[in-house]
Design an enzyme around this catalytic site. Structure first.
Site, short mmCIF file in Angstrom:
data_model
loop_
_atom_site.label_atom_id
_atom_site.label_comp_id
_atom_site.label_asym_id
_atom_site.label_seq_id
_atom_site.Cartn_x
_atom_site.Cartn_y
_atom_site.Cartn_z
N LYS A 194 0.92 -1.20 0.04
CA LYS A 194 -0.05 0.09 -0.08
C LYS A 194 0.79 1.12 -0.01
O LYS A 194 1.55 1.55 0.71
CB LYS A 194 -0.89 -0.02 1.44
N ARG A 204 -10.57 9.92 1.99
CA ARG A 204 -10.52 10.40 3.41
C ARG A 204 -11.68 11.43 3.82
O ARG A 204 -12.00 11.63 4.77
CB ARG A 204 -9.21 11.10 3.32
N LYS A 247 -2.11 -1.62 -3.89
CA LYS A 247 -3.30 -0.47 -3.65
C LYS A 247 -2.30 0.86 -3.68
O LYS A 247 -1.43 0.88 -3.15
CB LYS A 247 -3.79 -0.41 -2.55
C1 PBG Z 1 -7.63 3.13 5.81
C2 PBG Z 1 -7.79 2.95 4.18
C3 PBG Z 1 -7.62 3.94 3.15
C4 PBG Z 1 -8.16 3.56 2.06
C5 PBG Z 1 -8.66 2.17 2.34
N1 PBG Z 1 -8.34 1.97 3.70
C6 PBG Z 1 -7.04 5.28 3.46
C7 PBG Z 1 -5.92 5.86 3.60
O1 PBG Z 1 -4.99 4.83 3.86
O2 PBG Z 1 -5.78 7.04 3.96
C8 PBG Z 1 -8.06 4.23 0.65
C9 PBG Z 1 -9.24 3.75 -0.27
C10 PBG Z 1 -9.62 4.81 -1.51
O3 PBG Z 1 -9.01 5.82 -1.52
O4 PBG Z 1 -10.27 4.28 -2.02
N2 PBG Z 1 -6.21 3.30 6.11
#
Ligand code: PBG
Length: 327
Positions: A194, A204, A247
């Site tokens: 990620k 967010r 991701k």
């Molecule tokens: C939680 C999380 C996030 C996303 C999925 N789980 C946000 C982040 O890491 O700030 C992002 C998903 C998206 O942008 O569609 N940590």
């Protein structure tokens, strides 16, 4: 001329027959945003076509529609009523995701498959993905909380848990806790790779999870790196992950390919909120054909090596597959 590649492009039936990439609605996962309260079905401004849903008839209605479109796998996120520095709402037995799991499992049983996002950023008052020590996220004390969240989701009915926090060692911590709770059967989908990405902006806003200070670069990955992605993926394999995720998706197709070749677990890709928002915005501005670009983008993620796609376009893609536009 002995080689005429155009021969295999001569008609629809032929082109469909020689396709190298096959897509099915069974590979799609739709994110859902649960919000504490009753009778809530509010449009999310940053994610057109998506809603904040209360854990009652409202979320069931939305799932019903997805099932009609051919989507039966979901990724649950929660917006709690209260946040604190410890993110305690995340492992509260009466927490928002836990409520949603019970309502959905009561209503749909085995007709739906529910994956839950394991992270603290929606639940902490500071918006970071773990327990703070000063201004930094403290890795090891966070592991125990993540494990508690996973067990709590499992007890409320989750079919699979998906840690997205990027702490070191969390897959093993969660595996041990699930096993001790008697849930050796529950699979872990690790957000193994990620990146600290600017493509998460609309999410967010939707989840109210932006960090109150700083950024997530001390735990999420640097976009310059791909060998590091393999390090992360391979260590999660060793820690007992059952599935891996990369991701975001579209800017990281090379990473999807590299992880696919280096591991033998099912691989998910998360086409994140910013990817969705860009396609929507460009379509609304009349710059591209939204539907066609959505289809082409999804195909490219599978072609890169993803087996599973988490996407805000899941319903539209399932319908495009049914109509034979892709697949
Ligand atoms: C939680 C999380 C996030 C996303 C999925 N789980 C946000 C982040 O890491 O700030 C992002 C998903 C998206 O942008 O569609 N940590």
């Amino acid at each position: 001329m002995l080689k005429r590649p155009r021969r295999l492009r001569g008609g629809t039936l032929l082109r469909e027959m020689v396709r190298e990439t096959r897509i099915s609605p069974s590979s799609l996962i739709l994110p859902l945003f649960l919000k504490e309260g009753k009778d809530i079905h509010d449009p999310i401004p940053s994610l057109e076509g998506h809603f904040h849903l209360s854990p009652d008839d409202q979320v069931c209605r939305e799932v019903e529609q997805a099932l009609k479109a051919g989507v039966s796998r979901f990724l649950l996120f929660g917006l709690p009523a209260h946040k604190d520095p410890e993110g305690s709402g995340a492992y509260d037995d009466q927490g928002i995701v836990q409520q949603g799991l019970r309502v959905l499992k009561d209503h749909f049983g085995k007709d739906i498959y529910l994956v839950t996002d394991i992270c603290m950023c929606e639940y902490t008052s500071h918006g970071h993905c773990g327990i703070l020590y000063g201004q930094e996220v403290d890795n090891d004390p966070t592991l125990e909380r993540l494990a508690r969240i996973a067990v709590s989701h499992a007890q409320a009915g989750a079919d699979m848990v998906a840690p997205s926090d990027m702490m070191d060692g969390r897959v093993l911590a969660i595996r041990n806790a699930l096993d001790e709770a008697g849930r050796t059967d529950l699979p872990i989908l690790s957000y193994a790779v990620k990146y600290a990405s600017s493509f998460y902006g609309p999410f967010r806003d939707a989840a109210g999870s932006a960090p109150a200070f700083g950024d997530r670069k001390s735990y999420q990955m640097d976009c310059h790196n791909v060998r590091e992605a393999l390090k992360e993926a391979l260590s999660d394999v060793e820690e007992g992950a059952d599935l891996l995720m990369v991701k975001p998706a579209l800017s990281y197709l090379d990473v999807i390919r590299a992880v696919k070749e280096a591991t033998n677990l099912p691989l998910a890709a998360y086409s994140v909120s910013g990817e969705y928002a860009m396609i929507k915005a460009a379509g609304a501005a009349g710059l591209v054909d939204e539907h066609a670009v959505m289809c082409e983008s999804a195909v490219s993620i599978f072609r890169a090596g993803a087996d599973i796609l988490i996407t805000y376009f899941a319903k539209e893609l399932a319908e495009a597959i049914r109509k034979g536009e892709i697949g």
